[in-house]
Enzyme design. Structure first.
Site, mmCIF file in Angstrom:
data_model
loop_
_atom_site.group_PDB
_atom_site.id
_atom_site.type_symbol
_atom_site.label_atom_id
_atom_site.label_comp_id
_atom_site.label_asym_id
_atom_site.label_seq_id
_atom_site.Cartn_x
_atom_site.Cartn_y
_atom_site.Cartn_z
ATOM 1 N N ASP A 226 47.669 34.156 34.500
ATOM 2 C CA ASP A 226 48.886 34.560 35.188
ATOM 3 C C ASP A 226 49.570 35.732 34.478
ATOM 4 O O ASP A 226 49.683 35.747 33.249
ATOM 5 C CB ASP A 226 49.847 33.366 35.237
ATOM 6 N N GLU A 294 45.201 37.835 37.266
ATOM 7 C CA GLU A 294 46.163 38.210 38.303
ATOM 8 C C GLU A 294 46.649 39.627 38.017
ATOM 9 O O GLU A 294 47.627 39.837 37.311
ATOM 10 C CB GLU A 294 47.350 37.243 38.318
#
Length: 568
Positions: A226, A294
């Site tokens: 993330d 990401e």
């Protein structure tokens, strides 16, 4: 001696066909937003036992990988992305035994599990942060603490620079929060309750490796990392420049030159890549553990997150080009749009294509249900890994009736596409037996649901199953790619491997249009069969057509529809 060698050779061949070491290069990843997928205990919130109860469905539709949103203990300021314990399960989702049961059940169905690795920041309720505030070693520098630049005329401390927080723009959007007890600022790229970890600190790096090892030993197959662009920041903490020099500067107008996509981030990702490689070697794993990223910036920047052959970073920076698409394209525009990614993809690197996630509106709402069919064909039939969001197979749209008071905080726009999955036409769409769900169910669930769509042949669900079946063929896994602009609004591409070809034809326009076969696709055989089609295309699976030069005017494709033809 020869008799001894034959069984060994057969064993080697057997293993080669049983294990796909680089499985992630052509995986079909289905994102489960755990809170919204299936509630087992009736509290209105999805959980692990609910997910377990639907694994047969996920195997049925043909995906081979599940990516699950954060399930760690959390105060839920950012609904799980503010983690207070990296090695435990939040009770709202179940127990560690439930997670272990999930792994066993998935492996029995040959499904991989990818989990979120959220290491840019933790919750301010994490014991690390609490000890860091109190300067208890070794936690003193686990976070990014900085003295004030000075004090204003009222005696208030001045932040060290002009960086802003993603979740708060404008005058009050500083990325720095003053801590009275420690008498320093700490940095937070997201909410003030999500302090950024100091990923240059060796002790923090070891903590991250221990977190990864913990979950690998539980049986996870890979990590989706993330927010990596935020991992590192300029050591000198220099002010970011204005996007438009000379204008009155507010933080919303800054170019994030010194706090995003820093070169040291790639160096750190290389360390994580090397750790996984060594872990796989030591544990004797026959498949590779991938590090997926990401990465949301410009394509040229995303490509840097591959690293290099000698200095690898992510195994696969995720491609959000289609996820972020904001406008309708004609054939030439869509062709060129796709090539902004394909032309920059490093040689021998695997691609990926994402259609939606928990942070963006659903395609069926942003564009149309018909356009969703086209996008599904793109993300599944183009080379590489596809990443789809739960409910996309049903053509679910978002629930704009979600209310802020359903959540207690947050934004209607941010949660309208996280509403519960539609399983059937019973109360709460079969998602929960409780009286109230954490987010309200979309009112159209009575019609758009799994139970209904299983019953008719040309449903969105069955179209999705057809696409997933095609992804298992060598032509889609390994075949070459050729695009064909057939007219202003009709785009096609072929995937060919040896003697097998598939051709995907999309009408991107608003009129019913003829498909004019071009000389450049004469390499296709004269007879083709429809193997998948959107419900609005007018061509059902199994329809056979001949593409000789006398045939073109006979084939008409309806607006915003797609068909996939096979040469075999």
């Amino acid at each position: 001696m020869r008799l001894f060698l034959i069984p060994i050779f057969l064993l080697f061949v057997s293993r080669a066909f049983t294990f796909d070491r680089n499985w992630w290069k052509h995986a079909s990843i289905y994102q489960v937003y755990l809170r919204s997928f299936k509630d087992n205990d009736g509290d209105g919130i999805g959980d692990f036992n609910g997910l377990i109860s639907k694994l047969d469905y996920l195997a049925e539709i043909g995906v081979n990988t599940i990516y699950v949103s954060p399930f760690y203990p959390s105060p839920m300021v950012d609904f799980g992305y503010d983690i207070s314990d990296y090695k435990e399960v939040d009770p709202v989702y179940g127990t560690m035994k439930d997670f272990e049961q999930l792994i066993r059940e998935m492996k029995s169905r040959k499904l991989h599990l990818v989990i979120d690795l959220v290491i840019n920041h933790s919750s301010d309720k994490h014991i690390w942060f609490e000890k860091s505030v109190n300067k208890i070693d070794p936690y003193t520098d686990y976070y990014i603490w900085v003295d004030p630049k000075g004090y204003d005329q009222n005696g208030f401390p001045i932040p060290p620079n002009n960086w802003f927080s993603v979740f708060s723009f404008g005058k009050y959007g500083s990325a720095w929060q003053w801590n009275e007890k420690r008498q320093q600022f700490y940095m937070h790229h997201f909410t003030v309750q999500q302090p950024d970890l100091n990923l240059r600190n060796n002790a923090v790096k070891e903590e991250v490796k221990e977190i990864m090892k913990f979950w690998l030993e539980k049986g996870v197959a890979g990590f989706r990392v993330d927010a990596p662009p935020f991992f590192m920041e300029d050591k000198l903490l220099r002010d970011n420049p204005l996007l438009n020099p000379g204008e009155v500067g507010t933080s919303a107008w800054l170019k994030c030159k010194y706090n995003l996509d820093q070169p040291d981030t790639i160096t750190y990702l290389n360390e994580l890549n090397a750790f996984l490689k060594e872990y796989d070697r030591k544990s004797g794993k026959q498949i590779q553990t991938p590090l997926l990223g990401e990465t949301l910036g410009p394509v040229r920047m995303v490509m840097k997150y591959f690293g290099t052959r000698r200095f690898p970073a992510f195994h696969m920076p995720l491609n959000y080009l289609l996820r972020n698409m904001e406008t309708y394209f004609n054939a030439r525009e869509l062709h060129d749009f796709l090539h902004t990614w394909l032309d920059q993809l490093p040689k021998n690197k695997a691609s990926s294509w994402a259609l939606g996630d928990h942070d963006v509106g659903r395609y069926a709402h942003r564009f149309s249900a018909e356009y969703n069919y086209i996008m599904l064909a793109l993300v599944t039939m183009l080379p590489g890994t596809c990443l789809v969001y739960y409910g996309v197979e049903l053509n679910m749209n978002q629930n704009n009736l979600v209310r802020i008071n359903d959540l207690g905080s947050g934004s209607e726009n941010r949660f309208s596409h996280r509403s519960p999955m539609h399983w059937d036409n019973s109360r709460n769409a079969g998602f929960s037996s409780g009286e109230k769900t954490w987010l309200s169910v979309n009112p159209n669930y009575w019609n758009i649901n799994v139970q209904n769509q299983r019953t008719y042949e040309n449903s969105s669900l069955n179209y999705f199953k057809d696409l997933m079946a095609l992804r298992k063929t060598n032509a889609i896994k390994y075949g070459n790619l050729r695009f064909h602009i057939m007219s202003d609004w009709v785009l096609a591409f072929t995937r060919t491997h040896k003697k097998t070809s598939y051709i995907v034809i999309m009408n991107l326009g608003t009129d019913t249009l003829p498909i004019d076969w071009l000389d450049e696709i004469d390499y296709l055989p004269g007879n083709l069969t429809v193997v998948a089609s959107s419900s609005n295309s007018a061509y059902k699976k199994g329809f056979k057509m001949n593409i000789t030069k006398s045939y073109p005017s006979s084939l008409l494709l309806r607006p915003n529809s797609v068909i996939i033809l096979s040469s075999v």
